[in-house]
Scaffold this motif. Structure first.
Motif, short mmCIF file in Angstrom:
data_model
loop_
_atom_site.label_atom_id
_atom_site.label_comp_id
_atom_site.label_asym_id
_atom_site.label_seq_id
_atom_site.Cartn_x
_atom_site.Cartn_y
_atom_site.Cartn_z
N ASP A 278 0.83 -1.21 0.00
CA ASP A 278 0.00 0.00 0.00
C ASP A 278 0.86 1.25 0.00
O ASP A 278 0.65 2.18 -0.78
CB ASP A 278 -0.88 0.03 1.27
N LYS A 279 1.83 1.23 0.90
CA LYS A 279 2.71 2.39 1.09
C LYS A 279 3.53 2.65 -0.19
O LYS A 279 3.65 3.79 -0.64
CB LYS A 279 3.64 2.09 2.27
N LYS A 282 1.31 4.20 -2.95
CA LYS A 282 0.89 5.56 -2.61
C LYS A 282 2.04 6.56 -2.73
O LYS A 282 1.87 7.68 -3.18
CB LYS A 282 0.32 5.60 -1.19
N GLU A 283 3.23 6.11 -2.29
CA GLU A 283 4.35 7.04 -2.23
C GLU A 283 5.15 7.14 -3.53
O GLU A 283 6.02 8.01 -3.66
CB GLU A 283 5.29 6.67 -1.07
#
Ligand SMILES: NC(=O)c1ccc[n+]([C@@H]2O[C@H](COP(=O)([O-])OP(=O)(O)OC[C@H]3O[C@@H](n4cnc5c(N)ncnc54)[C@H](OP(=O)(O)O)[C@@H]3O)[C@@H](O)[C@H]2O)c1
Ligand SMILES: *[C@@H]1O[C@H](CO)[C@@H](O)[C@H](O)[C@H]1NC(C)=O
Length: 363
Positions: A278-279, A282-283
């Motif tokens: 997820d991270k 997103k990043e």
């Protein structure tokens, strides 16, 4: 002045020619001569070459398994980092059972994780559970003070330090933030160096051992694991330098390079993969998201999820090798607890030219 590559090529050709001459003509001829002078026939020479080679292979295969003697356990303590779970926890239990005083450094003593509770519930004088985050300068300094005090009171020496605490992550280079590289190195690499430097005076006076848990990924790399590989290559380099320097003090430094034990420990769980995935997405910068595409990314994450269930499930061979590094009178420099597949792959990746090894395993 001819350029370097020509000189290099000429030297290589010269070297190969001389080797061919020596092995193909000079050596057999002189051996034959000696044999004739001693009154033997020429076949004796061939037979002795085969015999010498056979003995050489036999010794190489048998030597590592010959008993090399063990040090006495009485009056010796060991310090292990990262004992909350995995190898660290199993090692703390094992070395305690063998009679060592064990200082089990735990990241979460205050949070009372399952590992901490199990170790503390042993209620043994020789099992000391201590709070120590390897990234915290203060906690490490405080721990050294405690250990030193306890050793003086019980007239025990600090025989071995096992740098085991470690974290892992994944993600392709373009998805991985610099912050992530720093976080992983902070535990795996700087943590190892920080703790080693702090305990070294005690270990040096005992002429003891430093055992660093690197990984097979400290010798060869893996795509999507660059932060981990970078930190483990660092551990290998640090351990080599330390080994050279500690030789004159009688301190032995060993490196353990475990293969794949992901399923057996907490190093890379499905939860970690999901959270990290997820991270990562997103990043990631927009240009990376666009060029790689969500479909590629999702495929990639599902491959990684499948790793969480892969590898050997029994950590016994790792614990056996660490114990050998701690206790054997003649510990090895490197240990490779892993299955045959990874052992062969490691040999090929580290010994063959990258152009060949890459074709065999990577592309
Ligand atoms: N499992 C494998 O396949 C494998 C293969 C090769 C090498 N290794 C290496 O083996 C070592 C042990 O890993 P493992 O597989 O046993 O995984 P693990 O079960 O996750 O054990 C690592 C331990 O280190 C602790 N830790 C994390 N950050 C720390 C910090 N800042 N200070 C102190 N302790 C910290 C963790 O505590 P928490 O549980 O509280 O996070 C955990 O208990 C690591 O160095 C790892 O890189 C593992
Ligand atoms: C990376 O490691 C996994 C297992 O941990 C393996 O299946 C995969 O083939 C490796 N990939 C590369 C490129 O080395």
């Amino acid at each position: 002045m001819p350029n370097v590559s020509r000189v290099k090529m000429a030297l290589m050709v010269l070297f190969s020619l001389s080797l061919t001459l020596v092995l193909g003509v000079l050596l057999p001829d002189s051996l034959n001569l000696v044999a004739r002078l001693c009154g033997f026939t020429e076949t004796t020479v061939t037979h002795s070459i085969v015999l010498v080679y056979f003995l050489f292979v036999l010794i190489c295969v048998a030597m590592p398994n010959l008993p090399r003697g063990s040090v006495k356990v009485e009056g010796k303590a060991v310090f292990i980092t990262g004992c909350d779970s995995g190898f660290g926890f199993a090692l703390a239990m094992h070395l305690h059972a063998l009679g060592f005083t064990v200082f089990a450094g735990c990241l979460q003593k205050v949070k009372e994780g399952t590992g901490v509770r199990k170790l503390e519930s042993m209620k043994s004088d020789r099992m000391k559970v201590v709070q120590m985050n390897v990234c915290s300068e203060e906690e490490v300094a405080e721990t050294v003070k405690c250990v030193r005090k306890h050793l003086q009171e019980t007239e025990t020496s600090l025989w071995a330090l096992v740098n085991n605490a470690g974290v892992s992550t994944f993600g392709e280079v373009e998805f991985t933030s610099l912050e992530t590289y720093k976080q992983v190195a902070d535990v795996n690499l700087w943590g190892t160096i920080r703790v080693t430097k702090a305990f070294l005076p005690l270990i040096r006076r005992a002429k003891g051992r430093v055992v660093n848990i690197a990984s097979m990924f400290g010798r060869m790399s893996n795509s999507s694991r660059s932060p981990y590989c970078v930190s483990k290559y660092g551990v290998e380099a640090f351990s080599d330098c330390l080994r050279y320097e500690m030789h004159r003090w009688g301190v032995k430094v060993s490196i353990i390079e475990p293969g794949n034990f992901i399923a057996a420990t907490g190093i890379l769980t499905r939860d970690i993969v999901m959270e990290t995935a997820d991270k990562l997405w997103k990043e990631a910068p927009q240009i990376v998201q666009e060029d790689y595409g969500r479909a590629h990314f999702d495929r990639h994450v599902s491959v990684l999820k499948s790793y969480c269930n892969s590898g050997l499930r029994d950590v016994a061979i790792v614990i056996k090798d660490i114990t050998d590094a701690v206790m054997s009178c003649y510990p090895y420099t490197r240990y490779n607890p892993m299955d045959a597949y990874w052992w062969i792959r490691l040999l090929i990746m580290t010994h063959l030219p990258a152009a060949i090894a890459d074709r065999l395993y990577i592309y």
